[in-house]
Design a protein around this motif. Structure first.
Motif, PDB file in Angstrom:
ATOM      1  N   ASP A  37       0.779  -1.267   0.216  1.00 20.86           N
ATOM      2  CA  ASP A  37       0.002   0.190   0.003  1.00 20.86           C
ATOM      3  C   ASP A  37       0.857   1.252  -0.140  1.00 20.86           C
ATOM      4  O   ASP A  37       1.293   1.733   1.220  1.00 20.86           O
ATOM      5  N   LYS A  38       1.166   1.794  -1.024  1.00 20.03           N
ATOM      6  CA  LYS A  38       1.783   3.023  -1.393  1.00 20.03           C
ATOM      7  C   LYS A  38       1.277   4.321  -0.824  1.00 20.03           C
ATOM      8  O   LYS A  38       2.083   5.529  -0.571  1.00 20.03           O
ATOM      9  N   THR A  39      -0.074   4.313  -0.683  1.00 17.68           N
ATOM     10  CA  THR A  39      -0.848   5.416  -0.307  1.00 17.68           C
ATOM     11  C   THR A  39      -0.719   5.605   1.325  1.00 17.68           C
ATOM     12  O   THR A  39      -0.426   6.675   1.549  1.00 17.68           O
ATOM     13  N   ASN A  40      -0.802   4.445   2.015  1.00 14.40           N
ATOM     14  CA  ASN A  40      -0.712   4.493   3.445  1.00 14.40           C
ATOM     15  C   ASN A  40       0.513   4.056   3.914  1.00 14.40           C
ATOM     16  O   ASN A  40       0.537   3.861   5.101  1.00 14.40           O
ATOM     17  N   ASN A  41       1.568   3.828   3.074  1.00 16.69           N
ATOM     18  CA  ASN A  41       2.746   3.364   3.531  1.00 16.69           C
ATOM     19  C   ASN A  41       2.698   2.047   4.384  1.00 16.69           C
ATOM     20  O   ASN A  41       3.143   2.099   5.624  1.00 16.69           O
ATOM     21  N   LYS A  42       2.220   0.995   3.940  1.00 11.69           N
ATOM     22  CA  LYS A  42       1.994  -0.068   4.741  1.00 11.69           C
ATOM     23  C   LYS A  42       2.222  -1.187   3.754  1.00 11.69           C
ATOM     24  O   LYS A  42       2.205  -1.353   2.769  1.00 11.69           O
ATOM     25  N   VAL A  43       2.511  -2.426   4.523  1.00 15.78           N
ATOM     26  CA  VAL A  43       2.900  -3.683   3.602  1.00 15.78           C
ATOM     27  C   VAL A  43       2.217  -4.957   4.596  1.00 15.78           C
ATOM     28  O   VAL A  43       2.237  -4.594   5.758  1.00 15.78           O
ATOM     29  N   LYS A  44       1.625  -5.801   3.826  1.00 17.38           N
ATOM     30  CA  LYS A  44       0.920  -7.001   4.259  1.00 17.38           C
ATOM     31  C   LYS A  44       1.456  -8.156   3.787  1.00 17.38           C
ATOM     32  O   LYS A  44       1.385  -8.269   2.472  1.00 17.38           O
ATOM     33  N   ILE A  45       1.659  -9.220   4.668  1.00 12.87           N
ATOM     34  CA  ILE A  45       1.788 -10.542   3.971  1.00 12.87           C
ATOM     35  C   ILE A  45       0.742 -11.443   4.827  1.00 12.87           C
ATOM     36  O   ILE A  45       0.300 -11.399   5.850  1.00 12.87           O
ATOM     37  N   CYS A  46      -0.171 -11.905   3.553  1.00 12.57           N
ATOM     38  CA  CYS A  46      -1.194 -13.143   4.153  1.00 12.57           C
ATOM     39  C   CYS A  46      -0.675 -14.540   3.658  1.00 12.57           C
ATOM     40  O   CYS A  46      -0.509 -14.718   2.580  1.00 12.57           O
ATOM     41  N   GLU A  47      -0.680 -15.343   4.635  1.00 13.81           N
ATOM     42  CA  GLU A  47      -0.498 -16.866   4.594  1.00 13.81           C
ATOM     43  C   GLU A  47      -1.931 -17.488   4.506  1.00 13.81           C
ATOM     44  O   GLU A  47      -2.813 -16.677   4.514  1.00 13.81           O
ATOM     45  N   PRO A  48      -2.108 -18.659   4.195  1.00 21.40           N
ATOM     46  CA  PRO A  48      -3.192 -19.353   3.950  1.00 21.40           C
ATOM     47  C   PRO A  48      -4.236 -18.968   5.466  1.00 21.40           C
ATOM     48  O   PRO A  48      -5.248 -18.987   5.153  1.00 21.40           O
ATOM     49  N   SER A  49      -3.569 -19.119   6.471  1.00 21.85           N
ATOM     50  CA  SER A  49      -4.591 -19.116   7.702  1.00 21.85           C
ATOM     51  C   SER A  49      -4.453 -17.718   8.477  1.00 21.85           C
ATOM     52  O   SER A  49      -5.061 -17.569   9.468  1.00 21.85           O
ATOM     53  N   ARG A  50      -3.631 -16.915   7.832  1.00 18.90           N
ATOM     54  CA  ARG A  50      -3.415 -15.417   8.856  1.00 18.90           C
ATOM     55  C   ARG A  50      -2.714 -14.518   7.911  1.00 18.90           C
ATOM     56  O   ARG A  50      -2.172 -14.810   6.815  1.00 18.90           O
ATOM     57  N   CYS A  51      -2.763 -13.014   8.496  1.00 19.99           N
ATOM     58  CA  CYS A  51      -2.221 -12.085   7.797  1.00 19.99           C
ATOM     59  C   CYS A  51      -1.586 -11.078   8.779  1.00 19.99           C
ATOM     60  O   CYS A  51      -1.848 -11.282  10.254  1.00 19.99           O
ATOM     61  N   LYS A  52      -0.452 -10.434   8.475  1.00 20.42           N
ATOM     62  CA  LYS A  52       0.291  -9.608   9.163  1.00 20.42           C
ATOM     63  C   LYS A  52       0.879  -8.334   8.441  1.00 20.42           C
ATOM     64  O   LYS A  52       1.009  -8.499   7.355  1.00 20.42           O
ATOM     65  N   GLU A  53       0.475  -7.114   8.828  1.00 23.87           N
ATOM     66  CA  GLU A  53       0.804  -5.820   8.429  1.00 23.87           C
ATOM     67  C   GLU A  53       1.909  -5.150   9.168  1.00 23.87           C
ATOM     68  O   GLU A  53       2.086  -5.057  10.550  1.00 23.87           O
ATOM     69  N   TRP A  54       2.673  -4.285   8.492  1.00 19.01           N
ATOM     70  CA  TRP A  54       3.453  -3.458   9.055  1.00 19.01           C
ATOM     71  C   TRP A  54       3.708  -2.212   8.345  1.00 19.01           C
ATOM     72  O   TRP A  54       3.184  -1.956   7.228  1.00 19.01           O
ATOM     73  N   LEU A  55       4.252  -1.063   9.242  1.00 21.05           N
ATOM     74  CA  LEU A  55       4.465   0.100   8.331  1.00 21.05           C
ATOM     75  C   LEU A  55       5.513  -0.235   7.263  1.00 21.05           C
ATOM     76  O   LEU A  55       6.590  -0.706   7.780  1.00 21.05           O
ATOM     77  N   SER A  56       5.726   0.745   6.183  1.00 24.44           N
ATOM     78  CA  SER A  56       6.448   0.530   5.120  1.00 24.44           C
ATOM     79  C   SER A  56       7.712   1.168   5.372  1.00 24.44           C
ATOM     80  O   SER A  56       7.652   2.445   5.913  1.00 24.44           O
ATOM     81  N   LEU A  57       8.940   0.772   5.075  1.00 19.92           N
ATOM     82  CA  LEU A  57      10.146   1.431   5.781  1.00 19.92           C
ATOM     83  C   LEU A  57      10.953   1.520   4.380  1.00 19.92           C
ATOM     84  O   LEU A  57      12.135   1.336   4.000  1.00 19.92           O
ATOM     85  N   GLY A  58      10.095   1.944   3.192  1.00 18.28           N
ATOM     86  CA  GLY A  58      10.666   2.309   1.899  1.00 18.28           C
ATOM     87  C   GLY A  58      10.712   1.073   1.016  1.00 18.28           C
ATOM     88  O   GLY A  58      10.279  -0.145   1.443  1.00 18.28           O
ATOM     89  N   ASN A  59      10.898   1.130  -0.134  1.00 13.03           N
ATOM     90  CA  ASN A  59      10.754   0.317  -1.487  1.00 13.03           C
ATOM     91  C   ASN A  59      11.449  -1.130  -1.262  1.00 13.03           C
ATOM     92  O   ASN A  59      10.999  -2.267  -1.369  1.00 13.03           O
ATOM     93  N   THR A  60      12.811  -0.805  -0.830  1.00 14.47           N
ATOM     94  CA  THR A  60      13.510  -2.213  -0.612  1.00 14.47           C
ATOM     95  C   THR A  60      13.170  -3.064   0.242  1.00 14.47           C
ATOM     96  O   THR A  60      13.038  -4.403   0.181  1.00 14.47           O
ATOM     97  N   LEU A  61      12.598  -2.882   1.699  1.00 14.33           N
ATOM     98  CA  LEU A  61      11.829  -3.515   2.609  1.00 14.33           C
ATOM     99  C   LEU A  61      10.570  -3.983   2.167  1.00 14.33           C
ATOM    100  O   LEU A  61      10.226  -5.057   2.672  1.00 14.33           O
ATOM    101  N   ASP A  62      10.004  -3.150   1.157  1.00 10.48           N
ATOM    102  CA  ASP A  62       8.681  -3.762   0.624  1.00 10.48           C
ATOM    103  C   ASP A  62       8.844  -5.081  -0.296  1.00 10.48           C
ATOM    104  O   ASP A  62       8.091  -5.764  -0.240  1.00 10.48           O
ATOM    105  N   TYR A  63      10.117  -4.862  -1.162  1.00 11.64           N
ATOM    106  CA  TYR A  63      10.294  -6.068  -2.011  1.00 11.64           C
ATOM    107  C   TYR A  63      10.619  -7.145  -0.880  1.00 11.64           C
ATOM    108  O   TYR A  63      10.520  -8.534  -1.373  1.00 11.64           O
ATOM    109  N   ALA A  64      11.296  -6.836   0.316  1.00 10.58           N
ATOM    110  CA  ALA A  64      11.542  -8.071   0.955  1.00 10.58           C
ATOM    111  C   ALA A  64      10.531  -8.903   1.549  1.00 10.58           C
ATOM    112  O   ALA A  64      10.575 -10.001   1.742  1.00 10.58           O
ATOM    113  N   ALA A  65       9.372  -8.199   1.651  1.00  9.76           N
ATOM    114  CA  ALA A  65       8.126  -8.685   2.075  1.00  9.76           C
ATOM    115  C   ALA A  65       7.620  -9.850   1.164  1.00  9.76           C
ATOM    116  O   ALA A  65       7.360 -10.852   1.044  1.00  9.76           O
ATOM    117  N   ILE A  66       8.125  -9.562  -0.196  1.00  9.88           N
ATOM    118  CA  ILE A  66       7.580 -10.302  -1.318  1.00  9.88           C
ATOM    119  C   ILE A  66       8.378 -11.420  -1.460  1.00  9.88           C
ATOM    120  O   ILE A  66       7.976 -12.782  -1.854  1.00  9.88           O
TER     121      ILE A  66
END
Length: 328
Positions: free
Chosen positions: A217-246
């Motif tokens: 989410d580039k508008t609200n500066n957040k990133v979320k990972i969703c596994e089959p049974s759960r999700c968790k979100e964090w504040l974005s710390l720039g594109n590099t750490l957003d790619y790290a989530a992927i």
């Protein structure tokens, strides 16, 4: 019967037994040599992999790297349990066909891979984390089996489009289609560059338990990972750490790499800049005041938000406009 004739059968038996013992010795010795050679080979593969990464650490953005392991291999990369004093952030392990670890190398590099990797060649994307100053490189690994599906949107804003465009095509980047079929065998990551609260159920229903969904989410500066049974979100710390989530195989893996990146690497580099500020202030002209920058840098060190990062960028620019040496 002659004496020589009577001893001949015993001599023959003795020679056969001695020959069998010698043959058995060389067979066992040969197996030990090959076993030792194989273990040495596996250790050498991992060590060479880490050495090749050192050559990729100079460019700030290099997505066309191919690592030659020398032979068909199965490699696992895991973030080590976080500790402030632990300089080794990752384990690079050589696995056997049953996925048991046979050889492991501790690495200081911030390394991520979305799955166990297989093959003679590995793809690696090296990307610098500049936030706002250069902190460290991150290393993203994949192989031919892992596919990254991106949901495209013609209404992407500039930041969203740049994030999509900067993901290297050769890292198995594929546009997502509503008619997409997902094989159960290989690892798939579905990436949505969208609002953090986007309904992902239509996508989840088409994925197996082996696949993850990542929301950027580039508008609200957040990133979320969703596994089959759960999700968790964090504040974005720039594109590099957003790619790290992927490239993270799990929520725990991303948490771990963020801990090393923020609490260890960013903290260390911030202290270096604090020392630089002290030296700059001692020699700076009267109109150059670094006290506010120092206070904000300490706040940033403990809470590295996007807002504080942008504040430091603006303060550094203001110092340079006043003919003062910039901090970074």
């Amino acid at each position: 019967m002659k004496r020589g004739a009577s001893t001949f059968p015993f001599l023959l038996v003795f020679i056969m037994i001695a020959g069998a013992i010698i043959l058995l010795f060389f067979i066992t010795f040969g197996k030990d040599i090959f076993s030792f050679s194989d273990k040495l080979s596996k250790g050498t593969i991992i060590k060479n992999l880490d050495q090749q990464l050192a050559a990729f650490s100079l460019p700030e953005n290099s997505g066309n790297n191919l690592i030659d392991l020398g032979k068909e291999s199965k490699i696992s990369m895991e973030c080590r349990p976080y500790s402030q004093n632990n300089i080794f952030a990752a384990n690079i392990s050589f696995l056997n066909k049953n996925n048991n670890i046979e050889s492991t190398l501790k690495s200081q590099k911030l390394i991520l891979a979305p799955d166990i990797l297989q093959g003679k060649f590995l793809k690696v994307w090296t990307l610098s984390w500049n936030y706002p100053f250069k902190i460290d490189n991150l290393y993203f690994f994949t192989d031919e089996r892992v596919i990254f599906y991106f949901v495209q949107d013609p209404n992407f804003n500039q930041g969203e489009q740049e994030f999509y465009d900067n993901f290297p095509q050769n890292m198995n980047k594929v546009p997502y289609s509503n008619t997409q079929t997902f094989s159960i065998k290989d690892k798939k990551i579905l990436v949505l560059i969208d609002d953090i609260n986007t309904n992902i159920n239509p996508y989840k229903s088409r994925l197996s338990n082996k696949h993850n969904i990542v929301l950027i989410d580039k508008t609200n500066n957040k990133v979320k990972i969703c596994e089959p049974s759960r999700c968790k979100e964090w504040l974005s710390l720039g594109n590099t750490l957003d790619y790290a989530a992927i490239f993270s195989k799990s929520i725990e893996e991303y948490d771990c790499i963020r801990n090393y990146a923020i609490n260890q690497r960013l903290s260390f580099i911030s202290e270096i800049y604090n020392e630089k500020i002290t030296k700059l202030q001692a020699k700076a002209p009267v109109n150059c005041d670094y006290s506010q920058f120092s206070r904000d840098l300490n706040l940033f060190k403990n809470n590295p938000t996007q807002a504080l990062q942008e504040l430091l960028i603006n303060q550094n620019r203001a110092l340079e406009l006043d003919k003062c040496p910039g901090v970074f």
